[in-house]
Design a protein around this motif. Structure first.
Motif, PDB file in Angstrom:
ATOM      1  N   THR A   1     136.628  83.361 103.064  1.00  0.00           N
ATOM      2  CA  THR A   1     135.814  84.099 102.102  1.00  0.00           C
ATOM      3  C   THR A   1     135.394  85.424 102.739  1.00  0.00           C
ATOM      4  OG1 THR A   1     133.689  83.252 102.921  1.00  0.00           O
ATOM      5  CG2 THR A   1     134.864  81.901 101.281  1.00  0.00           C
ATOM      6  N   PRO A   2     134.788  86.332 101.967  1.00  0.00           N
ATOM      7  CA  PRO A   2     134.172  87.503 102.601  1.00  0.00           C
ATOM      8  C   PRO A   2     133.034  87.084 103.530  1.00  0.00           C
ATOM      9  CG  PRO A   2     134.469  87.855 100.239  1.00  0.00           C
ATOM     10  CD  PRO A   2     134.750  86.404 100.498  1.00  0.00           C
ATOM     11  N   LEU A   3     132.673  87.964 104.453  1.00  0.00           N
ATOM     12  CA  LEU A   3     131.615  87.653 105.406  1.00  0.00           C
ATOM     13  C   LEU A   3     130.261  87.434 104.728  1.00  0.00           C
ATOM     14  CD1 LEU A   3     132.448  90.232 108.220  1.00  0.00           C
ATOM     15  CD2 LEU A   3     132.683  87.751 108.367  1.00  0.00           C
ATOM     16  N   SER A   4     130.087  88.009 103.568  1.00  0.00           N
ATOM     17  CA  SER A   4     128.809  87.886 102.862  1.00  0.00           C
ATOM     18  C   SER A   4     128.613  86.506 102.252  1.00  0.00           C
ATOM     19  CB  SER A   4     128.712  88.945 101.764  1.00  0.00           C
ATOM     20  OG  SER A   4     129.809  88.819 100.858  1.00  0.00           O
ATOM     21  N   THR A   5     129.663  85.700 102.264  1.00  0.00           N
ATOM     22  CA  THR A   5     129.611  84.359 101.679  1.00  0.00           C
ATOM     23  C   THR A   5     129.612  83.312 102.784  1.00  0.00           C
ATOM     24  OG1 THR A   5     130.840  85.101  99.730  1.00  0.00           O
ATOM     25  CG2 THR A   5     130.778  82.731 100.144  1.00  0.00           C
ATOM     26  N   ALA A   6     128.774  82.305 102.635  1.00  0.00           N
ATOM     27  CA  ALA A   6     128.796  81.157 103.542  1.00  0.00           C
ATOM     28  C   ALA A   6     129.411  79.985 102.789  1.00  0.00           C
ATOM     29  CB  ALA A   6     127.394  80.802 104.009  1.00  0.00           C
ATOM     30  N   TYR A   7     130.576  79.541 103.249  1.00  0.00           N
ATOM     31  CA  TYR A   7     131.235  78.419 102.596  1.00  0.00           C
ATOM     32  C   TYR A   7     131.723  77.440 103.643  1.00  0.00           C
ATOM     33  CZ  TYR A   7     134.107  75.617  99.540  1.00  0.00           C
ATOM     34  OH  TYR A   7     134.642  74.555  98.844  1.00  0.00           O
ATOM     35  N   PRO A   8     131.234  76.200 103.558  1.00  0.00           N
ATOM     36  CA  PRO A   8     130.300  75.684 102.569  1.00  0.00           C
ATOM     37  C   PRO A   8     128.879  76.200 102.834  1.00  0.00           C
ATOM     38  CG  PRO A   8     130.705  74.026 104.231  1.00  0.00           C
ATOM     39  CD  PRO A   8     131.637  75.160 104.545  1.00  0.00           C
ATOM     40  N   PRO A   9     128.010  76.181 101.808  1.00  0.00           N
ATOM     41  CA  PRO A   9     126.642  76.671 101.995  1.00  0.00           C
ATOM     42  C   PRO A   9     125.891  75.953 103.105  1.00  0.00           C
ATOM     43  CG  PRO A   9     127.131  76.366  99.659  1.00  0.00           C
ATOM     44  CD  PRO A   9     128.285  75.777 100.414  1.00  0.00           C
ATOM     45  N   GLU A  10     126.263  74.689 103.339  1.00  0.00           N
ATOM     46  CA  GLU A  10     125.602  73.906 104.393  1.00  0.00           C
ATOM     47  C   GLU A  10     125.806  74.513 105.780  1.00  0.00           C
ATOM     48  OE1 GLU A  10     127.363  70.664 101.625  1.00  0.00           O
ATOM     49  OE2 GLU A  10     127.568  72.835 101.944  1.00  0.00           O
ATOM     50  N   HIS A  11     126.813  75.379 105.920  1.00  0.00           N
ATOM     51  CA  HIS A  11     127.108  75.962 107.227  1.00  0.00           C
ATOM     52  C   HIS A  11     126.648  77.411 107.339  1.00  0.00           C
ATOM     53  CE1 HIS A  11     130.363  72.873 108.655  1.00  0.00           C
ATOM     54  NE2 HIS A  11     129.119  72.449 108.796  1.00  0.00           N
ATOM     55  N   ALA A  12     125.731  77.825 106.481  1.00  0.00           N
ATOM     56  CA  ALA A  12     125.227  79.205 106.539  1.00  0.00           C
ATOM     57  C   ALA A  12     124.572  79.492 107.884  1.00  0.00           C
ATOM     58  CB  ALA A  12     124.244  79.458 105.398  1.00  0.00           C
ATOM     59  N   ASP A  13     123.736  78.588 108.366  1.00  0.00           N
ATOM     60  CA  ASP A  13     123.069  78.796 109.657  1.00  0.00           C
ATOM     61  C   ASP A  13     124.078  78.772 110.800  1.00  0.00           C
ATOM     62  OD1 ASP A  13     120.641  79.006 108.403  1.00  0.00           O
ATOM     63  OD2 ASP A  13     120.006  76.943 108.831  1.00  0.00           O
ATOM     64  N   LEU A  14     125.065  77.888 110.711  1.00  0.00           N
ATOM     65  CA  LEU A  14     126.101  77.802 111.737  1.00  0.00           C
ATOM     66  C   LEU A  14     126.916  79.091 111.776  1.00  0.00           C
ATOM     67  CD1 LEU A  14     127.664  76.210 113.872  1.00  0.00           C
ATOM     68  CD2 LEU A  14     128.998  75.160 112.018  1.00  0.00           C
ATOM     69  N   GLN A  15     127.253  79.609 110.615  1.00  0.00           N
ATOM     70  CA  GLN A  15     127.994  80.868 110.549  1.00  0.00           C
ATOM     71  C   GLN A  15     127.197  81.999 111.198  1.00  0.00           C
ATOM     72  OE1 GLN A  15     129.967  81.752 106.827  1.00  0.00           O
ATOM     73  NE2 GLN A  15     129.612  83.952 107.038  1.00  0.00           N
ATOM     74  N   ALA A  16     125.895  82.046 110.923  1.00  0.00           N
ATOM     75  CA  ALA A  16     125.045  83.089 111.507  1.00  0.00           C
ATOM     76  C   ALA A  16     124.963  82.949 113.021  1.00  0.00           C
ATOM     77  CB  ALA A  16     123.650  83.028 110.883  1.00  0.00           C
ATOM     78  N   GLU A  17     124.890  81.707 113.499  1.00  0.00           N
ATOM     79  CA  GLU A  17     124.810  81.477 114.945  1.00  0.00           C
ATOM     80  C   GLU A  17     126.106  81.887 115.635  1.00  0.00           C
ATOM     81  OE1 GLU A  17     123.772  77.944 118.192  1.00  0.00           O
ATOM     82  OE2 GLU A  17     123.799  77.482 116.053  1.00  0.00           O
ATOM     83  N   ILE A  18     127.229  81.576 115.017  1.00  0.00           N
ATOM     84  CA  ILE A  18     128.522  81.964 115.601  1.00  0.00           C
ATOM     85  C   ILE A  18     128.651  83.482 115.631  1.00  0.00           C
ATOM     86  CG2 ILE A  18     131.031  81.870 115.290  1.00  0.00           C
ATOM     87  CD1 ILE A  18     130.639  79.052 114.117  1.00  0.00           C
ATOM     88  N   ALA A  19     128.161  84.155 114.601  1.00  0.00           N
ATOM     89  CA  ALA A  19     128.200  85.618 114.572  1.00  0.00           C
ATOM     90  C   ALA A  19     127.356  86.227 115.693  1.00  0.00           C
ATOM     91  CB  ALA A  19     127.730  86.134 113.215  1.00  0.00           C
ATOM     92  N   ARG A  20     126.305  85.519 116.106  1.00  0.00           N
ATOM     93  CA  ARG A  20     125.445  86.022 117.191  1.00  0.00           C
ATOM     94  C   ARG A  20     126.056  85.788 118.564  1.00  0.00           C
ATOM     95  NH1 ARG A  20     121.355  83.629 113.998  1.00  0.00           N
ATOM     96  NH2 ARG A  20     121.402  81.768 115.325  1.00  0.00           N
ATOM     97  N   THR A  21     126.714  84.640 118.747  1.00  0.00           N
ATOM     98  CA  THR A  21     127.166  84.261 120.096  1.00  0.00           C
ATOM     99  C   THR A  21     128.678  84.298 120.273  1.00  0.00           C
ATOM    100  OG1 THR A  21     127.219  81.912 119.491  1.00  0.00           O
ATOM    101  CG2 THR A  21     125.151  82.764 120.375  1.00  0.00           C
ATOM    102  N   GLY A  22     129.418  84.267 119.188  1.00  0.00           N
ATOM    103  CA  GLY A  22     130.875  84.318 119.224  1.00  0.00           C
ATOM    104  C   GLY A  22     131.350  85.372 118.252  1.00  0.00           C
ATOM    105  N   VAL A  23     132.243  85.001 117.345  1.00  0.00           N
ATOM    106  CA  VAL A  23     132.687  85.946 116.323  1.00  0.00           C
ATOM    107  C   VAL A  23     133.123  85.186 115.068  1.00  0.00           C
ATOM    108  CG1 VAL A  23     135.059  86.029 117.233  1.00  0.00           C
ATOM    109  CG2 VAL A  23     134.196  87.919 115.838  1.00  0.00           C
TER     110      VAL A  23
END
Length: 319
Positions: free
Chosen positions: A177-199
């Motif tokens: 999906t685009p970066l502005s979307t978290a899919y699945p929604p349950e992984h929104a926090d996980l996606q944000a954490e990966i963006a901070r520490t990984g890519v």
């Protein structure tokens, strides 16, 4: 987001993609047209007639597509990095494979995209044993210095990402999906954490409307970014099994667990087990060692490994 020259190029490409009905092949051909190369880094709105004339497209159609896409680019997070084919951080390992994206959109440490990584993938509804294998696989790879890559889906993907993070290691999330979307929604926090520490990386622009088949393109990209893929657990026809096919198509390494091969409820493990570049392993801790040896053999021989290798050639069986 500030629209620099690369952002304008990406926006112009997405405009063409939108106007051409989503055909990436046609959009890339149009985008590379000699008649518009001199202005592709400037706002397309300044050159509507030139684009329309050279590409034989309706100027009004192009204008509507441009003004549809532009707000999505203007609203992109300032932390988003756009990578094009000429960008210094562009991961060169994807260049020789089918369905190469024209642009990538990433948040985080983009240099990780060019480091040795392994895709840890599998079903969205794993067994307890599958979750355990995913956890141990991710830990073993992280401790050996490989970057764990996965698709941020529920199940095996989520376990793999979280296990890597728990070891203090970065992980790569390739999303559909685009970066502005978290899919699945349950992984929104996980996606944000990966963006901070990984890519977190995607081939889909902010103006993209997500389609089911986009996740297969995600899997193709994930395989291309990785030196190998390991299917921890999946069903026949699952997304991870499709990525296994992409890995072999791209002449990457593929790893299977012996427990999957021995499971006669599914056909897919035996479909791959005897093919070239496929390794069957018994324990997660065997994966880094077998992969490292295969990579060394390939480097020293100066050619691709052709013969499938079983774990028994590398280590003693489990007690």
């Amino acid at each position: 987001m500030h629209m620099d020259a690369l952002a304008h190029q990406a926006l112009n490409y997405e405009t063409l993609l939108h106007a051409l009905g989503g055909s990436e092949a046609k959009a890339i051909e149009a985008f590379n047209h000699p008649g518009i190369q001199h202005c592709c880094h400037e706002p397309l709105s300044l050159h509507i007639d030139a684009y329309a004339s050279h590409l034989h497209l309706d100027a009004e159609l192009l204008s509507k597509a441009y003004w549809f896409c532009r707000p999505f680019f203007e609203e992109m997070d300032d932390k988003t990095v756009i990578l094009g084919w000429d960008s210094p951080a562009w991961p060169k390992m994807v260049d020789s494979f089918a369905y190469r994206p024209r642009f990538l959109y990433a948040q985080g440490k983009v240099q990780l995209l060019s480091e040795p990584s392994v895709s840890v993938i599998g079903t969205r509804s794993p067994s307890l044993e599958g979750k355990k294998l995913a956890l141990q696989t991710s830990q073993a790879l992280s401790k050996a210095g490989f970057i764990v890559t996965s698709g941020l889906a529920l199940g095996i993907d989520g376990v793999a990402h979280k296990a890597a993070l728990a070891t203090g290691s970065p992980t790569i999330a390739v999303i559909g999906t685009p970066l502005s979307t978290a899919y699945p929604p349950e992984h929104a926090d996980l996606q944000a954490e990966i963006a901070r520490t990984g890519v977190v990386v995607t081939r889909f622009a902010p103006s993209t409307t997500t389609q089911k088949w986009h996740f297969l393109l995600r899997n193709r990209l994930m395989s291309a970014l990785s030196v190998a893929s390991i299917v921890v657990e999946d069903r026949d026809g699952g997304g991870a099994v499709r990525q296994a096919s992409f890995a072999l198509e791209q002449k990457k390494y593929l790893f299977l667990y012996q427990s999957s091969v021995d499971n006669h409820a599914f056909l897919w493990p035996r479909q791959f087990a005897n093919q070239s570049r496929v390794f069957t392993i018994k324990k997660p801790e065997d994966l880094p060692r077998v992969l490292t040896q295969a990579m060394k053999d390939r480097l020293s021989l100066g050619k691709k490994v052709q013969k499938p290798v079983q774990l028994d050639l590398f280590s003693a069986p489990s007690p």
